[in-house]
Motif scaffolding. Structure first.
Motif, short mmCIF file in Angstrom:
data_model
loop_
_atom_site.label_atom_id
_atom_site.label_comp_id
_atom_site.label_asym_id
_atom_site.label_seq_id
_atom_site.Cartn_x
_atom_site.Cartn_y
_atom_site.Cartn_z
N LEU A 105 0.84 -1.19 0.00
CA LEU A 105 0.00 0.00 0.00
C LEU A 105 0.88 1.25 0.00
O LEU A 105 1.97 1.25 0.58
N CYS A 106 0.40 2.29 -0.65
CA CYS A 106 1.12 3.57 -0.67
C CYS A 106 0.16 4.69 -0.33
O CYS A 106 -0.92 4.80 -0.93
N ARG A 107 0.55 5.50 0.62
CA ARG A 107 -0.23 6.68 1.00
C ARG A 107 0.56 7.98 0.80
O ARG A 107 0.03 9.06 0.99
N ARG A 108 1.83 7.82 0.42
CA ARG A 108 2.66 9.00 0.15
C ARG A 108 3.79 8.60 -0.78
O ARG A 108 4.49 7.62 -0.53
N VAL A 109 3.96 9.35 -1.84
CA VAL A 109 5.02 9.07 -2.83
C VAL A 109 6.37 9.49 -2.26
O VAL A 109 6.49 10.58 -1.69
N SER A 110 7.36 8.62 -2.41
CA SER A 110 8.69 8.93 -1.89
C SER A 110 9.70 9.20 -3.01
O SER A 110 10.85 9.52 -2.72
N LEU A 111 9.28 9.06 -4.27
CA LEU A 111 10.20 9.22 -5.39
C LEU A 111 9.88 10.49 -6.17
O LEU A 111 8.72 10.73 -6.52
N ASP A 112 10.90 11.28 -6.43
CA ASP A 112 10.76 12.44 -7.31
C ASP A 112 10.84 11.94 -8.74
O ASP A 112 11.92 11.87 -9.33
N TRP A 113 9.69 11.56 -9.28
CA TRP A 113 9.69 10.89 -10.58
C TRP A 113 10.13 11.81 -11.71
O TRP A 113 10.69 11.36 -12.71
N GLY A 218 -8.63 12.41 -4.74
CA GLY A 218 -9.69 11.80 -3.93
C GLY A 218 -9.45 10.40 -3.43
O GLY A 218 -10.26 9.88 -2.65
N PHE A 219 -8.36 9.75 -3.84
CA PHE A 219 -8.09 8.41 -3.34
C PHE A 219 -7.16 8.49 -2.13
O PHE A 219 -6.22 9.30 -2.11
N ARG A 220 -7.42 7.65 -1.12
CA ARG A 220 -6.64 7.71 0.12
C ARG A 220 -5.41 6.81 0.09
O ARG A 220 -4.46 7.05 0.85
N GLN A 221 -5.43 5.77 -0.74
CA GLN A 221 -4.27 4.88 -0.82
C GLN A 221 -4.29 4.11 -2.13
O GLN A 221 -5.34 3.99 -2.78
N VAL A 222 -3.13 3.59 -2.49
CA VAL A 222 -2.97 2.84 -3.74
C VAL A 222 -2.34 1.50 -3.41
O VAL A 222 -1.40 1.41 -2.62
N GLY A 223 -2.88 0.42 -4.00
CA GLY A 223 -2.40 -0.92 -3.73
C GLY A 223 -1.58 -1.50 -4.88
O GLY A 223 -1.66 -1.05 -6.03
N TRP A 224 -0.80 -2.52 -4.55
CA TRP A 224 0.12 -3.18 -5.49
C TRP A 224 0.21 -4.64 -5.08
O TRP A 224 0.41 -4.95 -3.90
#
Length: 293
Positions: A105-113, A218-224
């Motif tokens: 799960l991801c709730r915050r991006v850590s990579l400067d893409w 509007g999304f609170r988290q992203v799954g993988w």
């Protein structure tokens, strides 16, 4: 099945899916067919339920007559774990390939893409304008009959409700990350990179851009999801900012018995179990000798 967003999406009507139960008014056991795998839950000791389920698997699932997202193989998760002991009764002709899976799960991006992209590569959102560009080579996933249609029901629905970003190089989309399903404030994503462009951080950049957009809209988290043995996949997830949420197990079967034992043999070799691999290949030779193929 808290890790199965595809089940929630199917129940909500936001994703293709089919759910079968022993009794629609008072269900005690259910089999859900979703775009990210099949899920079996409930009463695992009732002889009538087991017999009906065995017939349904044999006559409808393994024949490819009833399916969601693929009619040639079955990836099955079970709850409770006691179902595992019932699998030889339900599917007696084949031993499952047991795959450990990771859910992130991801709730915050850590990579400067933006700064991570190598020279010569550019990131763009996958939308109608990009897909209609005659000068671009588009991945098969986004063509008629591709994976996007399997996951969303139609390409139009993905473009209206989903999200994705592609990495462009030399007139071709060489890597992309896109939503597989969405429900309840969460999105699950998948990634792919052309073999000639791997090991350059493209998938992580596309994933980070996709997650950033989702969290900002509007999304609170992203799954993988990925197999535990797919080290490149889960390392890519972690680089983009995903954290491991849990492990679960899939029991995989190919409906074609030769294909099944070939795959089981290959995995056994990869895991160093040479005796098991030899046994799988011997089964294939025996089947051929007895004219079962």
């Amino acid at each position: 099945f808290d890790y199965s967003l595809s089940l929630r999406a199917a129940i909500a009507g936001a994703s293709p899916g089919r759910i079968f139960v022993d009794d629609p008014h008072r269900p005690r056991a259910g089999l859900a067919l979703t775009v990210e795998g099949y899920l079996l839950a409930g009463e695992h000791d009732d002889p009538a339920i087991l017999d009906a389920l065995r017939q349904f698997l044999r006559d409808s699932i393994f024949t490819g007559r009833v399916y969601v997202n693929g009619d040639d193989s079955l990836s099955l998760a079970v709850h409770p774990d006691a179902w595992e002991a019932r699998l030889p009764e339900l599917i007696p002709a084949q031993e499952p390939l047991k795959l450990v899976r990771y859910h992130y799960l991801c709730r915050r991006v850590s990579l400067d893409w933006q700064s991570s992209l190598p020279p010569g590569y550019a990131l763009r959102r996958i939308d109608r304008r990009l897909l209609a560009d005659p000068g671009l080579v588009i991945p098969q996933d986004f063509t008629p009959g591709g994976d996007i249609e399997a996951y969303w029901g139609s390409l139009d629905r993905f473009l209206d409700e989903g999200i994705g970003f592609g990495v462009l190089h030399g007139g071709e989309v060489v890597s992309h990350c896109n939503a597989d399903c969405a429900a309840g404030g969460q999105v699950d994503v998948g990634v792919y990179t052309h073999p000639a462009h791997r090991r350059r951080g493209l998938a992580a950049a596309a994933a980070a851009a996709t997650v950033e957009h989702c969290l900002g809209h509007g999304f609170r988290q992203v799954g993988w999801h990925c197999n535990a043995e797919n080290v490149a996949s889960w390392k890519t997830a972690e680089r983009a900012g995903f954290s491991r949420n849990r492990e679960y197990t899939y029991y995989w079967y190919a409906y074609d018995r030769v294909e099944h034992w070939l795959e089981l043999g290959w995995y056994s070799l990869a895991r160093g179990d040479h005796a098991k691999a030899a046994g799988c290949y011997e089964k294939i030779l025996t089947m051929k000798t007895s004219q079962e193929i």
